[in-house]
Design a protein around this motif. Structure first.
Motif, PDB file in Angstrom:
ATOM      1  N   SER A 113       0.817  -1.222   0.000  1.00 39.06           N
ATOM      2  CA  SER A 113       0.000   0.000   0.000  1.00 39.06           C
ATOM      3  C   SER A 113       0.847   1.266   0.000  1.00 39.06           C
ATOM      4  N   GLY A 114       2.154   1.135   0.128  1.00 42.07           N
ATOM      5  CA  GLY A 114       3.032   2.298   0.155  1.00 42.07           C
ATOM      6  C   GLY A 114       4.474   1.871   0.025  1.00 42.07           C
ATOM      7  N   LEU A 115       5.371   2.842   0.101  1.00 38.03           N
ATOM      8  CA  LEU A 115       6.789   2.548  -0.091  1.00 38.03           C
ATOM      9  C   LEU A 115       7.337   1.626   0.994  1.00 38.03           C
ATOM     10  N   ALA A 116       6.939   1.828   2.254  1.00 40.72           N
ATOM     11  CA  ALA A 116       7.533   1.080   3.363  1.00 40.72           C
ATOM     12  C   ALA A 116       7.284  -0.421   3.235  1.00 40.72           C
ATOM     13  N   ASP A 117       6.023  -0.834   3.072  1.00 39.00           N
ATOM     14  CA  ASP A 117       5.765  -2.273   2.984  1.00 39.00           C
ATOM     15  C   ASP A 117       6.241  -2.846   1.652  1.00 39.00           C
ATOM     16  N   LEU A 118       6.253  -2.023   0.593  1.00 37.87           N
ATOM     17  CA  LEU A 118       6.798  -2.480  -0.676  1.00 37.87           C
ATOM     18  C   LEU A 118       8.274  -2.841  -0.526  1.00 37.87           C
ATOM     19  N   LEU A 119       9.032  -1.979   0.151  1.00 41.60           N
ATOM     20  CA  LEU A 119      10.448  -2.250   0.356  1.00 41.60           C
ATOM     21  C   LEU A 119      10.662  -3.486   1.223  1.00 41.60           C
ATOM     22  N   VAL A 120       9.808  -3.686   2.216  1.00 41.27           N
ATOM     23  CA  VAL A 120       9.924  -4.869   3.082  1.00 41.27           C
ATOM     24  C   VAL A 120       9.727  -6.147   2.278  1.00 41.27           C
ATOM     25  N   TYR A 121       8.666  -6.190   1.463  1.00 38.24           N
ATOM     26  CA  TYR A 121       8.392  -7.389   0.670  1.00 38.24           C
ATOM     27  C   TYR A 121       9.516  -7.658  -0.325  1.00 38.24           C
ATOM     28  N   ARG A 122      10.014  -6.610  -0.956  1.00 38.97           N
ATOM     29  CA  ARG A 122      11.100  -6.776  -1.919  1.00 38.97           C
ATOM     30  C   ARG A 122      12.381  -7.248  -1.216  1.00 38.97           C
ATOM     31  N   PHE A 123      12.655  -6.694  -0.039  1.00 37.32           N
ATOM     32  CA  PHE A 123      13.840  -7.086   0.725  1.00 37.32           C
ATOM     33  C   PHE A 123      13.752  -8.550   1.136  1.00 37.32           C
ATOM     34  N   VAL A 124      12.592  -8.966   1.641  1.00 34.12           N
ATOM     35  CA  VAL A 124      12.418 -10.351   2.090  1.00 34.12           C
ATOM     36  C   VAL A 124      12.527 -11.319   0.906  1.00 34.12           C
ATOM     37  N   SER A 125      12.004 -10.916  -0.255  1.00 32.11           N
ATOM     38  CA  SER A 125      12.139 -11.785  -1.431  1.00 32.11           C
ATOM     39  C   SER A 125      13.613 -12.016  -1.744  1.00 32.11           C
ATOM     40  N   GLY A 126      14.438 -10.999  -1.546  1.00 29.28           N
ATOM     41  CA  GLY A 126      15.869 -11.147  -1.764  1.00 29.28           C
ATOM     42  C   GLY A 126      16.517 -12.125  -0.796  1.00 29.28           C
ATOM     43  N   LEU A 127      16.068 -12.120   0.455  1.00 31.60           N
ATOM     44  CA  LEU A 127      16.580 -13.092   1.427  1.00 31.60           C
ATOM     45  C   LEU A 127      16.346 -14.516   0.938  1.00 31.60           C
ATOM     46  N   GLY A 128      15.135 -14.779   0.487  1.00 36.71           N
ATOM     47  CA  GLY A 128      14.804 -16.114  -0.004  1.00 36.71           C
ATOM     48  C   GLY A 128      15.577 -16.485  -1.252  1.00 36.71           C
ATOM     49  N   GLU A 129      15.707 -15.528  -2.168  1.00 33.59           N
ATOM     50  CA  GLU A 129      16.429 -15.800  -3.402  1.00 33.59           C
ATOM     51  C   GLU A 129      17.899 -16.123  -3.133  1.00 33.59           C
ATOM     52  N   ALA A 130      18.519 -15.407  -2.175  1.00 35.28           N
ATOM     53  CA  ALA A 130      19.922 -15.674  -1.839  1.00 35.28           C
ATOM     54  C   ALA A 130      20.088 -17.068  -1.253  1.00 35.28           C
ATOM     55  N   MET A 131      19.165 -17.473  -0.396  1.00 32.27           N
ATOM     56  CA  MET A 131      19.249 -18.802   0.192  1.00 32.27           C
ATOM     57  C   MET A 131      19.181 -19.870  -0.891  1.00 32.27           C
ATOM     58  N   GLN A 132      18.255 -19.694  -1.823  1.00 32.40           N
ATOM     59  CA  GLN A 132      18.127 -20.673  -2.899  1.00 32.40           C
ATOM     60  C   GLN A 132      19.353 -20.676  -3.805  1.00 32.40           C
ATOM     61  N   LEU A 133      19.798 -19.483  -4.235  1.00 34.03           N
ATOM     62  CA  LEU A 133      20.937 -19.376  -5.134  1.00 34.03           C
ATOM     63  C   LEU A 133      22.201 -19.962  -4.514  1.00 34.03           C
ATOM     64  N   THR A 134      22.495 -19.589  -3.271  1.00 29.29           N
ATOM     65  CA  THR A 134      23.711 -20.065  -2.616  1.00 29.29           C
ATOM     66  C   THR A 134      23.691 -21.579  -2.453  1.00 29.29           C
ATOM     67  N   ALA A 135      22.537 -22.121  -2.090  1.00 24.39           N
ATOM     68  CA  ALA A 135      22.423 -23.568  -1.892  1.00 24.39           C
ATOM     69  C   ALA A 135      22.600 -24.327  -3.204  1.00 24.39           C
ATOM     70  N   ILE A 136      21.939 -23.883  -4.259  1.00 28.03           N
ATOM     71  CA  ILE A 136      22.046 -24.585  -5.545  1.00 28.03           C
ATOM     72  C   ILE A 136      23.456 -24.460  -6.110  1.00 28.03           C
ATOM     73  N   LEU A 137      24.057 -23.280  -5.945  1.00 27.77           N
ATOM     74  CA  LEU A 137      25.427 -23.082  -6.409  1.00 27.77           C
ATOM     75  C   LEU A 137      26.383 -24.017  -5.674  1.00 27.77           C
ATOM     76  N   ALA A 138      26.196 -24.160  -4.369  1.00 27.37           N
ATOM     77  CA  ALA A 138      27.041 -25.072  -3.586  1.00 27.37           C
ATOM     78  C   ALA A 138      26.810 -26.527  -4.000  1.00 27.37           C
ATOM     79  N   ILE A 139      25.562 -26.896  -4.245  1.00 27.24           N
ATOM     80  CA  ILE A 139      25.253 -28.269  -4.672  1.00 27.24           C
ATOM     81  C   ILE A 139      25.950 -28.591  -5.997  1.00 27.24           C
ATOM     82  N   GLY A 140      25.782 -27.704  -6.975  1.00 28.81           N
ATOM     83  CA  GLY A 140      26.331 -27.969  -8.300  1.00 28.81           C
ATOM     84  C   GLY A 140      27.845 -27.971  -8.342  1.00 28.81           C
ATOM     85  N   THR A 141      28.476 -26.982  -7.691  1.00 31.71           N
ATOM     86  CA  THR A 141      29.936 -26.884  -7.772  1.00 31.71           C
ATOM     87  C   THR A 141      30.631 -27.897  -6.881  1.00 31.71           C
TER      88      THR A 141
END
Length: 417
Positions: A113-141
């Protein structure tokens, strides 16, 4: 003579079993890469919808630029801690948890509904994406140790698929409905992928340990014992500047096309998707990095990226076909070649048991500074205009990264460095 026949037979059987096991492992890796396609689709969606989100929530250009790239702050901050978390939790579990987090956050973005919660949701999505990326990268390499650059580049290849599909599907949904619906659809897309992972990926593949003798050829003579040795630090610093160039483009380039050039959402999505086609060359980039000097490849690719990226924001690129061509070249070089070989290069620069932490270092170096790439570009645009701001950030940062990679070739690391 009679004893050699059974011995040869057993060796042949062992080779056949190993080959079959590797094929199954590759199939499971493909399932994990499919989940990363969803990650890429989520990540690329916001920039295409940025103008509509800006209007709906009454945001300024720097504010929507920050919202476009703030998820990378979450990715960067989670990168190194996730690398250490992987020592205490299963890699598969970290990957699944990351998938759930970024999918839920993408869904919630539709209800900002505004900038504050938009930034929170976007920030949290990044947390999840990093966890997935780092894990898959470690698995593959870790499992495909003889082909670490290929394993790392395969993630960016699948990112390219998501970068092609995501903007175009998002634009189509936007034209048919409203700006919230693409976030809802993409957020729910994580559910079927999660089921595939739970059904098909097995721990013997995802949890293969770094101290197992999967291959003796996967070790580099100059691999350092510490993440803070000169070579990994220089490569990480180069990654910082490459990230500012990449996410300056991804964060506000579609906004530039719509607000300065006058492209429609569909035209802007088409131009951006050509960057994704360029990222599909990641497998060639990884193959090249496994066979040639990846440092020389990095320098050459970054210089070509500087030229193509700078031209994207000049008066020379007012036509859609030219934007598509330059975006493709920028994608091939900065994403297909640079991303693949920086990620694999940092991992190669340390001993194999440090692969998970090196993956985290790469993620942190790329994404923490990139969180502010859109805000920096938006602020520069307000001061000097689109062309000096965009060309300066994309080209200038790429040139600095090239110089840093050039410096790594002059180092003579030792294993204990």
């Amino acid at each position: 003579m009679s004893q050699s026949v059974p011995s040869q037979s057993r060796a042949a059987s062992a080779d056949a079993a190993a080959g079959s096991r590797d094929k199954v492992a590759l199939a499971m890796f493909v399932v994990l890469l499919l989940s990363y396609v969803v990650n890429a689709m989520d990540r690329q969606l916001f920039s295409v919808l940025a103008t509509d989100v800006r209007r709906a929530l009454d945001l300024s250009l720097p504010q929507v630029g920050l919202a476009s790239t703030i998820f990378t702050l979450g990715m960067g901050l989670a990168g190194i801690p996730t690398g250490y978390l992987l020592q205490r939790m299963s890699r598969l579990g970290v990957s699944i948890l990351g998938l759930i987090i970024f999918s839920v956050a993408t869904l919630l973005t539709a209800y900002a509904s505004g900038l504050a919660d938009l930034l929170v949701y976007r920030f949290v999505s990044g947390l999840g994406e990093a966890m997935q990326l780092t894990a898959i990268l470690a698995i593959g390499t870790t499992y495909f140790v003889n082909h670490r650059a290929m394993a790392a580049s395969s993630l960016n290849f699948t990112f390219g698929i998501g970068a092609v599909v995501g903007p175009n599907i998002g634009a189509a949904i936007l034209n048919a409905t409203h700006w919230q619906m693409p976030f809802i659809v993409f957020g729910l897309a994580g559910i079927p992928v999660l089921l595939l992972i739970l059904l098909f990926v097995r721990p013997w593949f995802s949890e293969a340990r770094a101290d197992e003798d999967l291959s003796a050829a996967g070790r580099e003579e100059d691999a350092a014992e510490s993440l803070w040795a000169p070579r990994p630090v220089l490569l990480a610093t180069a990654t910082v500047f490459a990230g500012l160039s990449i996410y300056g483009y991804l964060g506000l380039y579609p906004t530039y096309l719509r607000e300065a050039v006058g492209f429609s959402p569909r035209e802007a999505a088409l131009a951006v998707s050509c960057y994704g086609f360029g990222a599909l060359f990641s497998l060639i980039g990884g193959w090249s990095g496994d066979r040639f000097d990846y440092r020389k490849l990095l320098v050459a690719s970054l210089l070509v990226a500087a030229v193509s990226g700078g031209l994207l924001f000049t008066e020379l690129s007012r036509s859609l076909p030219l934007h598509m061509l330059l975006s493709f070249i920028f994608g091939v070089t900065i994403s297909g070649m640079v991303y693949a070989n920086l990620s694999a290069g940092i991992i190669k620069s340390v001993v194999r048991r440090k692969a998970a932490q090196a993956s985290g270092l790469f993620v942190a170096a790329l994404y923490i500074p990139a969180a502010f790439a859109g805000y920096i570009l938006g602020s520069l645009k307000n001061v000097v205009g689109w062309t000096p701001a965009g060309a300066g950030q994309l080209a200038g940062c790429a040139v600095i990264a090239a110089l840093l990679c050039l410096m790594t070739g002059r180092l003579r690391s030792t294993p204990g460095a």
